[in-house]
Scaffold this active site. Structure first.
Site, PDB file in Angstrom:
ATOM      1  N   ARG A  87      13.477 -31.402   7.120  1.00 51.90           N
ATOM      2  CA  ARG A  87      12.519 -31.600   6.047  1.00 51.90           C
ATOM      3  C   ARG A  87      12.883 -33.027   5.801  1.00 51.90           C
ATOM      4  NH1 ARG A  87      13.658 -30.246   0.279  1.00 51.90           N
ATOM      5  NH2 ARG A  87      12.103 -31.631  -0.329  1.00 51.90           N
ATOM      6  N   HIS A 131       8.018 -36.858  -2.452  1.00 52.14           N
ATOM      7  CA  HIS A 131       9.346 -36.497  -2.828  1.00 52.14           C
ATOM      8  C   HIS A 131       9.517 -37.760  -4.033  1.00 52.14           C
ATOM      9  CE1 HIS A 131      13.332 -34.272  -2.429  1.00 52.14           C
ATOM     10  NE2 HIS A 131      13.414 -35.031  -3.379  1.00 52.14           N
ATOM     11  N   GLU A 176       9.555 -30.381  -5.934  1.00 46.02           N
ATOM     12  CA  GLU A 176       9.879 -29.998  -7.476  1.00 46.02           C
ATOM     13  C   GLU A 176       9.120 -30.691  -8.422  1.00 46.02           C
ATOM     14  OE1 GLU A 176      14.021 -31.136  -7.807  1.00 46.02           O
ATOM     15  OE2 GLU A 176      14.779 -29.568  -6.624  1.00 46.02           O
ATOM     16  N   ASN A 299      13.570 -24.690  -3.792  1.00 47.46           N
ATOM     17  CA  ASN A 299      14.882 -25.468  -4.079  1.00 47.46           C
ATOM     18  C   ASN A 299      15.519 -24.855  -4.918  1.00 47.46           C
ATOM     19  OD1 ASN A 299      13.870 -27.191  -2.361  1.00 47.46           O
ATOM     20  ND2 ASN A 299      14.010 -28.930  -3.939  1.00 47.46           N
ATOM     21  N   TYR A 301      19.903 -24.575  -6.890  1.00 45.88           N
ATOM     22  CA  TYR A 301      21.112 -25.010  -6.811  1.00 45.88           C
ATOM     23  C   TYR A 301      21.965 -24.324  -7.952  1.00 45.88           C
ATOM     24  CZ  TYR A 301      19.849 -29.200  -4.317  1.00 45.88           C
ATOM     25  OH  TYR A 301      19.087 -30.105  -3.419  1.00 45.88           O
ATOM     26  N   GLU A 357      16.122 -26.579  -0.144  1.00 51.27           N
ATOM     27  CA  GLU A 357      17.279 -27.294  -0.804  1.00 51.27           C
ATOM     28  C   GLU A 357      18.144 -26.220  -1.452  1.00 51.27           C
ATOM     29  OE1 GLU A 357      16.789 -30.411  -3.456  1.00 51.27           O
ATOM     30  OE2 GLU A 357      15.027 -31.334  -2.269  1.00 51.27           O
TER      31      GLU A 357
HETATM   32  C1  FCB Z   1      16.980 -32.003  -6.232  1.00 49.13           C
HETATM   33  C2  FCB Z   1      15.912 -32.904  -5.602  1.00 49.13           C
HETATM   34  C3  FCB Z   1      16.707 -33.904  -4.429  1.00 49.13           C
HETATM   35  C4  FCB Z   1      18.194 -34.066  -4.809  1.00 49.13           C
HETATM   36  C5  FCB Z   1      18.717 -32.748  -5.289  1.00 49.13           C
HETATM   37  C6  FCB Z   1      20.421 -32.942  -5.442  1.00 49.13           C
HETATM   38  O1  FCB Z   1      16.476 -31.706  -7.544  1.00 49.13           O
HETATM   39  O2  FCB Z   1      14.760 -32.523  -4.956  1.00 49.13           O
HETATM   40  O3  FCB Z   1      15.966 -34.984  -4.261  1.00 49.13           O
HETATM   41  O4  FCB Z   1      18.463 -35.117  -5.796  1.00 49.13           O
HETATM   42  O5  FCB Z   1      18.200 -32.272  -6.314  1.00 49.13           O
END
Ligand code: FCB
Length: 458
Positions: A87, A131, A176, A299, A301, A357
């Site tokens: 991607r 992006h 995002e 996405n 984290y 992500e």
């Molecule tokens: C996300 C973004 C990506 C990168 C990661 C760590 O929020 O989409 O571009 O910065 O975090």
């Protein structure tokens, strides 16, 4: 690269999807460099980087990973890893230097070469249209605050769809949207650096309109298109039990989790946002926004811990409890929140989910033997793919998982200070060094393929 790893044995868990897709993600501004080459126009991030004090160490995207010139090497790296998909995003100002009007042939042909190299390597290209690198020429006209941008974005989508749609079927409209609108127009900590509540609300609505417009265009010009958008969804926990923090966490979640997926899927803003969004709406808007998509791009984290603040949202990032570990960039590590998020998305939206992500920053160093031993990243990926597998076992329809990121790259306002890659980039020489986590991921993919369902490594 498969089979060369040293990180323990592979234990597969039986899971429902036999064609699970393993991939890696990047974005144009973060890796391409060549910001002044072949007719590319400026983006808002070029401008933002030039403003003193905006980006750590005064870093910029001028060279980044020099992917524009080294894409063939990077595709070969992916092929070595055994990923099924890649991607990436198109740089709008590279293909349309002024944001609209005539296309820039050298920029367009760069993506032709990249796509052809991916297909030759057996890697499925996934294109994200946006992006975060808006053409500066469009920002000069008001950017996402200008309602006309829905038409500009649709024309850009048509250019991309017509040019690459013979070879690419997977398109995402936005990456995002909650982050680039909130940080770019609300907090001012990302490009274009505006901090104004009305600007934030205008941008939210115009991004939603642009999403719907682009979906229509791509459906009509790409035969067999498979379309979606890429959203963050993260539990927003209150930092404390105080009434102020609890209210702040709820308010923050409205913007972070719901400002985009809710209208895009259900055709209305949530009750908490409805009044604020009202002034920007025209008849027919909500139907235009809520177009059918084929999958939900996620996405994720970490969860957020939110506290009350005097900023325009009355809410900001707080600290996790002391016993929650954090990554080098300070993000909490809570794999259970990932599992719960996947199950929640499955219940709410009823669409196939692609994790587009997930990954972690780490304080990576090259050791004396020339290797990068990133055990912390491997532990993170193990824990998060394990949590994903728990969600799949509990019924969530997760079809793919993409690591952020293939390469260390330009991490927005943090510049090059945070390394998220599974491949180390020595910026001085542009040498790529696959980290131990790349070997781990490669083994994971190979094991999964052999067994024909996702596996985690223990
Ligand atoms: C996300 C973004 C990506 C990168 C990661 C760590 O929020 O989409 O571009 O910065 O975090």
């Amino acid at each position: 690269m498969a089979g060369t790893g040293s990180q323990g044995s592979v234990k597969a868990e039986e899971l429902p999807n036999s064609s699970f897709l393993w991939g890696v993600s990047t974005s144009s501004f973060q890796i391409e460099g060549a910001t002044h080459s072949d007719g590319r126009g400026d983006s808002i991030w070029d401008t933002y980087c030039r403003q003193q004090g905006r980006v750590k160490n005064g870093d910029n995207g001028d060279i980044a990973c020099d992917h524009y010139h080294r894409f063939a090497e990077d595709v070969a790296l992916m092929q070595g890893l055994g990923v099924g998909a890649y991607r990436f995003s198109i740089s709008w100002p590279r293909v349309l230097p002024r944001g609209r009007g005539g296309g820039n042939e050298p920029g367009l042909s760069f993506y032709d070469r990249l796509i052809d190299a991916l297909l030759a390597a057996g890697i499925e290209p996934w294109i994200c249209l946006y992006h975060w690198d808006l053409p500066q020429a469009l920002d000069d006209l008001g950017g996402w605050e200008n309602r006309d941008i829905a038409g500009w974005f649709a024309d850009y989508a048509a250019l991309v769809g017509r040019r690459y749609g013979d070879r690419v079927k997977r398109f995402a409209t936005f990456n995002e949207p909650c982050v680039f609108t909130l940080f770019g127009y609300g907090f001012g900590s990302n490009a274009p650096g505006i901090a104004d509540k009305a600007a934030l609300h205008r941008a939210i609505h115009h991004v939603n309109l642009s999403h719907g417009a682009a979906i229509d265009v791509l459906r009509s010009c790409v035969q067999g298109a498979s379309l979606g958008a890429i959203h963050n969804r993260q539990p927003c926990f209150a930092e404390s039990t105080s009434a102020g923090d609890v209210a702040a966490a709820l308010r923050f979640a409205e913007y972070w989790n719901d400002a985009f997926p809710h209208p895009q899927h259900f055709g209305c803003y949530t009750p908490a946002l409805a009044e604020a969004m009202e002034p920007y709406q025209q008849p027919g808007d909500m139907a235009q926004i809520a177009r059918r998509v084929d999958w939900f791009g996620l996405n994720h984290y970490s969860p957020h811990y939110i506290k009350a603040d005097s900023n325009l949202l009355g809410a900001t990032f707080g600290a996790p409890p002391d016993d929650v570990p954090r990554t080098s960039i300070g993000w909490p590590i809570v794999p259970g929140a990932f599992r719960d998020t996947l199950l929640d998305i499955d219940r709410r939206f009823g669409l196939p989910i692609y994790v587009l992500e997930n990954g972690t920053a780490a304080d990576d160093r090259i050791d004396d033997a020339g290797h990068v031993q990133d055990a912390g990243r491997i532990a993170y990926l193990q824990a998060y793919t394990g949590a994903m597998n728990e969600a799949i076992s509990a019924g969530a329809d997760v079809r793919g998982y993409f690591v952020w990121s293939l390469l260390d790259n330009f991490e927005w306002a943090s510049g090059y200070s945070q390394r998220f890659g599974i491949v180390y980039v020595d910026y001085a020489t542009q040498r790529r060094i696959p980290k131990e986590s790349a070997r781990w991921y490669s083994n994971c993919i190979a094991a999964s393929r052999r067994l024909r369902f996702p596996a985690t490594m223990r």
